[in-house]
Scaffold this motif. Structure first.
Motif, PDB file in Angstrom:
ATOM      1  N   ARG A 154       0.841  -1.197   0.000  1.00  0.00           N
ATOM      2  CA  ARG A 154       0.000   0.000   0.000  1.00  0.00           C
ATOM      3  C   ARG A 154       0.873   1.242   0.000  1.00  0.00           C
ATOM      4  O   ARG A 154       1.961   1.243   0.575  1.00  0.00           O
ATOM      5  CB  ARG A 154      -0.932   0.022   1.215  1.00  0.00           C
ATOM      6  N   VAL A 155       0.378   2.278  -0.625  1.00  0.00           N
ATOM      7  CA  VAL A 155       1.090   3.548  -0.630  1.00  0.00           C
ATOM      8  C   VAL A 155       0.093   4.669  -0.363  1.00  0.00           C
ATOM      9  O   VAL A 155      -0.986   4.716  -0.956  1.00  0.00           O
ATOM     10  CB  VAL A 155       1.820   3.787  -1.975  1.00  0.00           C
ATOM     11  N   LYS A 156       0.468   5.540   0.561  1.00  0.00           N
ATOM     12  CA  LYS A 156      -0.404   6.672   0.878  1.00  0.00           C
ATOM     13  C   LYS A 156      -0.250   7.767  -0.171  1.00  0.00           C
ATOM     14  O   LYS A 156       0.843   7.996  -0.698  1.00  0.00           O
ATOM     15  CB  LYS A 156      -0.070   7.230   2.264  1.00  0.00           C
ATOM     16  N   LEU A 157      -1.329   8.441  -0.443  1.00  0.00           N
ATOM     17  CA  LEU A 157      -1.306   9.530  -1.415  1.00  0.00           C
ATOM     18  C   LEU A 157      -0.920  10.835  -0.736  1.00  0.00           C
ATOM     19  O   LEU A 157      -1.215  11.053   0.450  1.00  0.00           O
ATOM     20  CB  LEU A 157      -2.672   9.676  -2.081  1.00  0.00           C
ATOM     21  N   ASP A 158      -0.282  11.701  -1.507  1.00  0.00           N
ATOM     22  CA  ASP A 158       0.061  13.039  -1.025  1.00  0.00           C
ATOM     23  C   ASP A 158      -1.235  13.759  -0.638  1.00  0.00           C
ATOM     24  O   ASP A 158      -2.166  13.847  -1.451  1.00  0.00           O
ATOM     25  CB  ASP A 158       0.781  13.784  -2.150  1.00  0.00           C
ATOM     26  N   PRO A 159      -1.335  14.293   0.576  1.00  0.00           N
ATOM     27  CA  PRO A 159      -2.582  14.959   0.983  1.00  0.00           C
ATOM     28  C   PRO A 159      -2.941  16.140   0.101  1.00  0.00           C
ATOM     29  O   PRO A 159      -4.125  16.456  -0.058  1.00  0.00           O
ATOM     30  CB  PRO A 159      -2.290  15.405   2.426  1.00  0.00           C
ATOM     31  N   TYR A 160      -1.939  16.784  -0.486  1.00  0.00           N
ATOM     32  CA  TYR A 160      -2.226  17.916  -1.369  1.00  0.00           C
ATOM     33  C   TYR A 160      -2.850  17.435  -2.681  1.00  0.00           C
ATOM     34  O   TYR A 160      -3.706  18.111  -3.251  1.00  0.00           O
ATOM     35  CB  TYR A 160      -0.953  18.717  -1.637  1.00  0.00           C
ATOM     36  N   ALA A 161      -2.420  16.262  -3.157  1.00  0.00           N
ATOM     37  CA  ALA A 161      -3.016  15.699  -4.377  1.00  0.00           C
ATOM     38  C   ALA A 161      -4.468  15.310  -4.113  1.00  0.00           C
ATOM     39  O   ALA A 161      -5.356  15.577  -4.933  1.00  0.00           O
ATOM     40  CB  ALA A 161      -2.217  14.485  -4.840  1.00  0.00           C
ATOM     41  N   VAL A 162      -4.730  14.686  -2.969  1.00  0.00           N
ATOM     42  CA  VAL A 162      -6.096  14.301  -2.614  1.00  0.00           C
ATOM     43  C   VAL A 162      -6.976  15.546  -2.485  1.00  0.00           C
ATOM     44  O   VAL A 162      -8.115  15.576  -2.969  1.00  0.00           O
ATOM     45  CB  VAL A 162      -6.105  13.503  -1.296  1.00  0.00           C
ATOM     46  N   ALA A 163      -6.439  16.581  -1.833  1.00  0.00           N
ATOM     47  CA  ALA A 163      -7.197  17.830  -1.672  1.00  0.00           C
ATOM     48  C   ALA A 163      -7.507  18.458  -3.021  1.00  0.00           C
ATOM     49  O   ALA A 163      -8.607  18.980  -3.245  1.00  0.00           O
ATOM     50  CB  ALA A 163      -6.411  18.805  -0.803  1.00  0.00           C
TER      51      ALA A 163
END
Length: 443
Positions: A247-256
């Motif tokens: 699993r890899v977490k997404l950049d919070p800025y990309a999600v936003a």
């Protein structure tokens, strides 16, 4: 300097005397027609004449590429034109001065596009020109460019109708621009009369169920991370984490950014380039100084404001969607851990996180721009009115918003229900069947 009948045998036998840079054989049948021979053995047909009180010599062509008879015929034409007042040397000089399409296009891009179009538009123009137009017609003299040349370019791009039509439009724009300086005739535009390909608008609107999957994938990506695939056939696959740990977490800025795209209907670059200084949370508006259609307010719903409120601000970075970029470290920061990176620029794009989100949400083929369409479709379906939707999207032309008119089904549904109920009640003899009586016209 010899005189005699210029024939193939005579020309083949011609040699340049030692010590001379060239020698001539002049035809005794056609005055002014001759052939020059050089120490290298090269032989060139020429025509010599007097014009404006000066003796002038014009090259016709090289022996071998032209036969003596072919050269004599061309010499007759040239000398005849001189007798009528033509100036072959000046005409050739003028012909050499005619610019190629590439030279004109480069001038158009630097003098017109770079100064009068937005930076991103200029980049798109250049990419289109470099990839398709320049290789096809760039080397042609602009005056020699014909409709057949442009049509071949257009036909070659037939599998990508949008690119084909944009290439055609580019050629037309370059021609119309240079025609203003009288370098070419406006009426000779070689892109005129070529039928454009039909472009099928790609408009995809997310359903409620698809929106639910998108939201779930975003939540998963920013919390536990999204599952990624490993090619088990690769040699290094054996060193990869176990399947349950991939699993890899997404950049919070990309999600936003993705959330803001669907919640505001804004364009990608409008979101990525937005700055904190442009946000007015009290009024719920993001004021963009510049956009595709100029200055534009992006209206922020409560949900969009929650996204902004959850985003940390990065010191030294004015952008809402922070990106990574190198900088020179101030002396005070040298040696500090992680100080060799700065978030002073906006995020460049959302390609990788968006691809991961689409895989996780099973939204094959969904584009980021489809989020904007979905925003508009929901507004149209709620009967908010096309003018309001147009303002929310920042459309400068009402016709642009009209594409969503077919989605505004609620008014039509209410209308047909009202009419149907009234007619049915009247036919059943029930109250409420208010049918308007028409006057008898006597027919």
């Amino acid at each position: 300097m010899a005189h005699g009948r210029i024939t193939k045998r005579a020309v083949d036998a011609l040699k340049c005397p030692e010590g001379k840079d060239r020698d001539f054989l002049w035809d005794d049948a056609l005055a002014g027609f001759g052939v020059a021979v050089f120490p290298t053995g090269k032989k060139v047909y020429v025509a010599q004449y007097r014009q404006h009180g000066r003796s002038r010599r014009s090259t016709i062509g090289e022996h071998g590429r032209l036969t003596p008879d072919e050269a004599r015929s061309q010499a007759k034409q040239l000398l005849g034109a001189v007798e009528k007042g033509a100036d072959p040397i000046e005409e050739r000089r003028a012909a050499r001065a005619v610019r190629t399409f590439a030279e004109v296009a480069e001038d158009f891009l630097s003098s017109h596009v770079d100064t009068k179009r937005k930076t991103r538009t200029a980049e798109e123009y250049r990419a289109l020109y470099r990839s398709h137009v320049e290789p096809a017609i760039g080397s042609k003299r602009v005056l020699d460019l014909r409709r057949a040349d442009v049509k071949r370019l257009h036909d070659k791009l037939g599998e990508t109708p949008y690119q084909a039509n944009r290439a055609l439009a580019f050629v037309s724009a370059v021609w119309n621009w240079v025609a203003k300086s009288d370098e070419v005739a406006l009426t000779d535009n070689p892109a005129t009369g070529i039928e454009r390909y039909e472009e099928k608008k790609r408009e995809r609107f997310l359903t409620s169920e698809e929106l639910s999957r998108l939201g779930a994938a975003l939540a998963e990506g920013e919390t536990v991370g999204l599952v990624y695939q490993v090619d088990e056939s690769k040699p290094k696959a054996k060193h990869a984490p176990k399947a349950e740990n991939r699993r890899v977490k997404l950049d919070p800025y990309a999600v936003a950014a993705i959330r803001l795209l669907i919640l505001t209907g804004a364009r990608l670059r409008e979101v990525l380039d937005a700055q904190w200084s442009q946000v007015d949370l009290e009024r719920g508006i993001l004021f963009l100084e510049d956009s595709k259609t100029g200055r534009k307010p992006v209206y922020l719903s409560a949900a969009a404001q929650e996204v902004l409120a959850a985003l940390p601000r990065i010191e030294g970075n004015p952008h809402i969607i922070a990106g990574h970029g190198p900088r020179k470290k101030p002396a005070a920061e040298k040696g500090a851990k992680g100080s060799d990176k700065v978030l002073g620029s906006p995020r460049a794009d959302l390609k990788k996180p968006w691809a991961a989100i689409c895989r996780a949400a099973a939204l094959d083929g969904l584009r980021l721009h489809d989020l904007r369409h979905s925003f508009a479709s929901i507004g149209a379906g709620a009967s908010l009115g096309l003018p309001i939707i147009g303002k929310l999207l920042g459309h400068s032309q009402a016709a642009t918003t009209a594409r969503y008119a077919h989605l505004d089904a609620d008014p039509m549904r209410r209308a047909v229900e009202t009419i149907g109920a009234t007619i049915a009640a009247a036919m059943d003899g029930k109250p409420g069947g208010n049918v308007v009586r028409l006057k008898n016209s006597g027919g």
